[in-house]
Structure formats: C-alpha cells, structure tokens
Design an enzyme around this catalytic site. Sequence first.
Site, PDB file in Angstrom:
ATOM      1  N   LYS A  53      33.235  -6.374  -3.278  1.00 42.40           N
ATOM      2  CA  LYS A  53      32.085  -5.201  -3.675  1.00 42.40           C
ATOM      3  C   LYS A  53      31.428  -4.634  -2.207  1.00 42.40           C
ATOM      4  CE  LYS A  53      30.291  -7.047  -8.036  1.00 42.40           C
ATOM      5  NZ  LYS A  53      29.901  -7.862  -9.420  1.00 42.40           N
ATOM      6  N   GLN A  97      24.396 -10.493  -8.383  1.00 41.58           N
ATOM      7  CA  GLN A  97      25.710 -11.146  -9.138  1.00 41.58           C
ATOM      8  C   GLN A  97      25.456 -12.112  -9.778  1.00 41.58           C
ATOM      9  OE1 GLN A  97      29.141 -10.240  -8.661  1.00 41.58           O
ATOM     10  NE2 GLN A  97      29.463 -11.237  -9.663  1.00 41.58           N
ATOM     11  N   ASP A 120      24.785  -1.509 -11.980  1.00 48.97           N
ATOM     12  CA  ASP A 120      25.639  -2.717 -12.961  1.00 48.97           C
ATOM     13  C   ASP A 120      25.609  -2.289 -14.588  1.00 48.97           C
ATOM     14  OD1 ASP A 120      27.201  -4.773 -12.368  1.00 48.97           O
ATOM     15  OD2 ASP A 120      25.589  -6.033 -11.883  1.00 48.97           O
TER      16      ASP A 120
HETATM   17  N1  GUN Z   1      29.392 -11.593 -12.990  1.00 51.63           N
HETATM   18  C1  GUN Z   1      30.495 -10.697 -13.599  1.00 51.63           C
HETATM   19  N2  GUN Z   1      30.665 -10.246 -13.766  1.00 51.63           N
HETATM   20  C2  GUN Z   1      29.814  -9.392 -13.052  1.00 51.63           C
HETATM   21  C3  GUN Z   1      29.257  -7.595 -12.634  1.00 51.63           C
HETATM   22  O1  GUN Z   1      29.925  -6.901 -13.196  1.00 51.63           O
HETATM   23  N3  GUN Z   1      28.568  -7.728 -12.208  1.00 51.63           N
HETATM   24  C4  GUN Z   1      26.958  -9.121 -11.816  1.00 51.63           C
HETATM   25  N4  GUN Z   1      26.334  -8.478 -11.701  1.00 51.63           N
HETATM   26  N5  GUN Z   1      27.677 -10.037 -11.871  1.00 51.63           N
HETATM   27  C5  GUN Z   1      28.510 -10.068 -12.211  1.00 51.63           C
END
Ligand code: GUN
Length: 292
Positions: A53, A97, A120
Amino acid sequence: MAEILDGKAVSQHFKDQIKAEVEAMIALGKRAPHLVAILVGNDGGSQTYVAAKEKACHEVGFTGTVLRYPDTISQEELLKKVHEINEDSEIDGLIVQLPLPKHIDENAVTQAIKPEKDVDGFHDINMGKLAKGDTTGYTSATPLGITMLLKYYGIKTSGKHAVVIGRSNIVGRPMSILLSDSSETGNCTVTLCHSRTSNLKELCLQADIVVAAIGRPGFVKGDMIKPGAVVIDVGTTRLDNASKKAGWRLAGDVDFASASENASMITPVPGGVGPMTITGLMFNTLKSRKLR
Ligand code: GUN
C-alpha cells in the site's frame, strides 16, 4: 481455456489515471492526497500488505505514512492515535491493518475512524451507505477493485446470476451488495453462499459469475464451474513452500488449472484481485482528498 483477467495490468491502468489526477492537483498548488496506515505487531501478511500500500501511494504521487506500533500497544493508546489522525486536516485517509492483537477490540478501532477518512469502508456509516446504494461513502477496497476489473474488461453483469462464496464484512457481503445494485457492474441476481450452504456445487454450477472469498485454498474446482462462467478468486492464503525464496506462496480459493478449463475468464493468484484491492484503496483516498 479461459482468458486471464490481468489484475496487475488493470491496476496499473487505474493507477496511471490516479497519478495524472494528482499531478493536475499539484499543478494547481493543492496538497497531494495523504494516506496513513497503522500497523500493529509483526504479522508477516500484514507487513507485506502495508508495504504494498505504501509503495502504491508513492507510485501515484500520494503521501503515504506507515505508523508502526508493537503488539503491546494498549487499545486506549491506539484509539488516541486514531483520534489525533481524525482531527488532522492534512490527512485524507486512515486504515488500521487487520488483524489486531487479541487484547484490542477491532470493531472499537474501526468504528473510531471518522467515516470521512475511512477509506477501507469498514465503518458502520460506510457499510450502511453501501447497503443503501448511496455512493457518497467508501466501499471496501477488494469489492471495489473487483468492480473496477469487471468494468475494465466490459464484463456484462446485468441479469446474470452471481454466486458469492463467503460472507465476510470485508469482501463477501459488500460484494454481494454491489453485484445486486442498480449500477454498471450490478443488476445481478445474487446468491450468497457460506460454510453452512448445503448445495454449494449445485448453486455454483448455475452461476454466470463466481466470486470465491472463503480463504480455503483450491476449494472451488473446475467441476463446480458452468462452461463460460467468469471466475473471480479473492483467496490469498499463504502456504509453506520451501522451494521459494520467501518460504511461502500465495494460494487462491480456486483450483486454477481445472477451473480455467470451464471458465471464459478467470483471475489468477497472485496478479488478479490483490493488485486491484490496492488500487481500490488508492481510488478511495483520492475520492476523500477531492471531497475536502
Ligand atoms: N486485513 C485484510 N484485508 C484488509 C483490508 O482490506 N484492510 C485492512 N485494514 N486490513 C485488512
């Protein structure tokens, strides 16, 4: 043999578009979009995803900040940090995350993020807007990325039967809503399957579009795919693989070899949905910046 839906190339296409928009913004003297990711602990998968990211942010000209905390951080300290970022007018998007350490309530943390910065799309307000077909909120990045992939390839969804396997809040449920929406990548009749579905194979065989998001490597086999169906594989399970440098390989939920014999189009793992998820997140962050 199925056509491979190249998530890597398509994500690059959308990232190029985002980059051009950011350059135009900067030429007008405006601030670049700024995404902050909070990473708690040392989970290998989370570290890889957050690094990807951060890299994507830099590629498209965003400011990308990763705040790393040890897994001993208290929920209170983490919430304090979230509140600070909520009030920082120079930050457009905040993601925490997941998963978080067991002593931290993930729901309390995701609900503490201001809906306007929740790129998100995990906040109840954004999930609620999604459920109502209100496009002013943020859609969870993976389902959003999948709709971008469908759009890019001109895959017709209207009137089709879509089977979504998996009912997670992050992928399966929002995906089922998007596919049933009255929209360019919607208008499907959707069946949402999960671990208690009794006639899964029978339902899959009726699907024009299959989205597999259950986290069970190789679960969807070719004999579950109707000839000509479009198969989207969301699985990203890490399997041990001593022959690989990293010691692991990514496995999808679909048995690619057999499914691609029946499917007309299929996403590979890696290089399918994964890169589209990151691009979905970049899209949401740009959207937030534009709304400020
Ligand atoms: N853990 C697994 N997928 C995601 C996601 O799309 N966003 C976040 N913040 N954590 C995750």
